[in-house]
Write an enzyme that holds these catalytic residues in place. Structure first.
Site, short mmCIF file in Angstrom:
data_model
loop_
_atom_site.label_atom_id
_atom_site.label_comp_id
_atom_site.label_asym_id
_atom_site.label_seq_id
_atom_site.Cartn_x
_atom_site.Cartn_y
_atom_site.Cartn_z
N CYS A 119 13.79 32.57 18.22
CA CYS A 119 15.18 32.94 17.89
C CYS A 119 15.31 34.07 16.87
CB CYS A 119 15.93 31.74 17.32
SG CYS A 119 15.71 30.19 18.19
N HIS A 176 21.00 32.74 12.03
CA HIS A 176 19.59 32.33 11.95
C HIS A 176 18.66 33.40 11.40
CE1 HIS A 176 16.60 29.25 13.82
NE2 HIS A 176 16.98 28.95 12.61
CA CA Z 1 16.45 30.65 20.59
#
Ligand code: CA
Length: 531
Positions: A119, A176
């Site tokens: 990610c 993130h």
């Molecule tokens: Ca991801």
């Protein structure tokens, strides 16, 4: 050196590119069609004719509308390459995706789109146009990490550059890439943020009794967990520093409904922004379908499979459809470049709470299953419907392509650093446009693990799961032997049987290409975070 180029692979080959005249660096090897415009830019395949066509198309659009185009990027979290019907899944795997399929059918399907292996690096690469191994944005900075500098310091983002060029820039959903001041989306270029700092699972693990009873039912551990003080909120932030809590999650039910809230917010802002003068850049980044998946009230059992993951694919598809329909209702569809993708391959470790990929490997690896993702470019009236191409597209190219659409001249970017993205506007807009990208590099953290060039993929490091599907939790990362593991993806898309040096005339060229890429890290040293 913090990166790894295997001496055994490269020592035998000449070191090309270095020492060439700076204004016209030559291709690194005989196989390469790519040339570098500057020594701090990823070499690209020159395509002057399609560039001229695309430029006049774009100029005509700007002249007609008096505005630069809106840009809307949908990033689904952990969705598999083969989840949507357009990419081989859909009804076949019990989760019909009519809206994504329609965008592919009426837009441009890119079958060789590449993300990073997890990610954070993918998102960092898309927003900065630079490989995470250069910026240090390899993973989120965690409480307790002793870093010597904020990795965001000095980085430019597509959001910030477009904001300076007159866009309103919004991130809805997952970030993130850091949650402390100086690392939040609204600190690094987004005018506005409405979303979450972390992945879905991190908001529910302290309340998910069935999976984590050892945490949820133990008061001491629970108190210690809460004392970490990680942010559990849906957050609203503005570039002026405003940071507010919209709501604290704290329950599975609230997490399950989060994507509906995100969808509603994007729709509300598109309605408001369409009234204004500024074009918008929106990254709509879903929390779904990252594990752990819980179905929302409206979509529980909505998929034929009835599994929460599949229900959530159906929900994501419906949200994309609703947002696109809003643009259409407002007369903005013709003014908006849309891209649909996923940030990495499916997380097979959480099976059956996982997506589907036809390829080898999964999230956390640099096998095709980890890094090859769906890619759909759609722009009504500007991208020829029904196109399909296997030309290479790295999600980092969205950085340069967005800048080009926004009228930002990439040659004005700082020359003290290396830029890895390629402006693919002409690939997408010219009716017969071809990809300008010759290479995709697959990094595993700070190590160069593999490279795709044309239909060839060479591995220097491979992730070998010790149990079926456990690519993250029980896999070994192993250097390959005397030769890189070399596959021809056209005859072996699953990377099962290497063509190796026996059946490939280009082994030396691929080695030289890997070495040339490594040399860019010597000339432009990666950021040292002290980690
Ligand atoms: Ca991801």
């Amino acid at each position: 050196m913090s990166f790894m180029i295997r001496a055994a692979v490269c020592a035998a080959f000449f070191l090309p590119g270095l020492g060439m005249a700076q204004d016209a660096p030559a291709p690194a090897s005989a196989l390469s069609r790519a040339v570098a415009e500057a020594d701090n830019r990823q070499p690209a395949i020159p395509r002057p004719e399609q560039e001229a066509t695309a430029q006049s198309k774009l100029d005509a659009f700007v002249e007609l509308t008096g505005k630069r185009p809106n840009i809307l990027i949908f990033i689904v979290d952990d969705m598999g390459y083969g989840d949507s019907g357009a990419f081989g899944g859909g009804e076949m795997i019990g989760a019909a995706t009519p809206n994504i399929d329609a965008l592919a059918a009426e837009g441009f399907k890119l079958t060789s789109t590449y993300a990073q292996y997890t990610c954070t690096p993918t998102r960092a690469a898309v927003y900065t146009g630079r490989l995470p191994a250069r910026t240090g944005l390899i993973r989120p900075i965690l409480a307790g990490d002793q870093i010597t500098q904020n990795p965001w310091e000095g980085e430019l983002t597509v959001a910030g550059l477009l904001s300076d060029a007159g866009y309103h820039t919004l991130l809805t959903g997952k970030w993130h890439i850091g949650e402390t001041e100086g690392m939040r989306p609204h600190d690094v270029g987004f005018d506005e943020f409405y979303g979450f700092y972390k992945a879905q699972k991190e908001y529910t693990q302290d309340v998910y009794e069935m999976r984590f009873p050892d945490l949820v039912l133990d008061p001491d551990k629970r108190a210690r967990y809460e004392a970490i003080g990680s942010n559990n909120d849906l957050v609203y932030g503005l570039a002026d520093g405003t940071t507010e809590t919209v709501e604290t999650i704290g329950s599975i039910t609230k997490m399950a409904e989060a994507d509906t809230k995100l969808k509603d917010y994007t729709i509300q802002r598109i309605r408001e922004l369409s009234e204004g003068e500024k074009p918008f850049f929106i990254s709509h980044s879903f929390m779904k379908v990252h594990a752990d998946n819980f179905a929302s009230e409206a979509f529980k059992g909505a998929s034929a499979s009835k599994f929460p993951y599949r229900d959530n694919v159906v929900e994501v598809d419906a949200h994309i459809g609703e947002i696109v329909a809003t643009l259409d209702d407002l007369g903005e569809l013709e003014n908006t470049f849309i891209f649909v993708t996923s940030d990495n391959g499916p997380q097979m470790d959480s099976w059956p709470d996982s997506g589907y990929t036809p390829f080898r490997g999964a999230k956390g690896t640099t096998w095709e299953g980890g890094v090859r993702v769906p890619g759909i470019a759609y722009w009504k009236g500007m991208i020829e419907p029904g196109r399909v191409s296997d030309g290479l597209f790295d999600l980092m190219d969205l950085f340069d392509t967005s800048l080009a659409l926004g009228g930002v001249d990439a040659s004005t970017l700082p020359s003290d650093r290396y830029w890895d993205g390629i402006d693919q506007t002409s690939f997408l807009l010219a009716e017969d446009g071809e990809s300008k990208r010759e290479h995709v590099y697959n990094w595993l953290g700070a190590q160069l693990a593999a490279m795709r060039m044309r239909e060839y993929k060479a591995h220097l490091l491979v992730s070998l799961p010790q149990e079926k599907f456990l690519y993250i939790d029980m896999a070994a990362v192993v250097p390959t032997g005397l030769a890189p593991w070399l596959f021809n993806l056209y005859i072996d898309p699953k990377e099962e049987y290497p063509v190796g040096h026996r059946m490939n005339a280009w082994t030396a060229s691929l080695g030289a290409e890997l070495k040339a890429h490594g040399a860019t890290f010597v000339k432009f040293p990666p950021k040292d975070l002290g980690l």
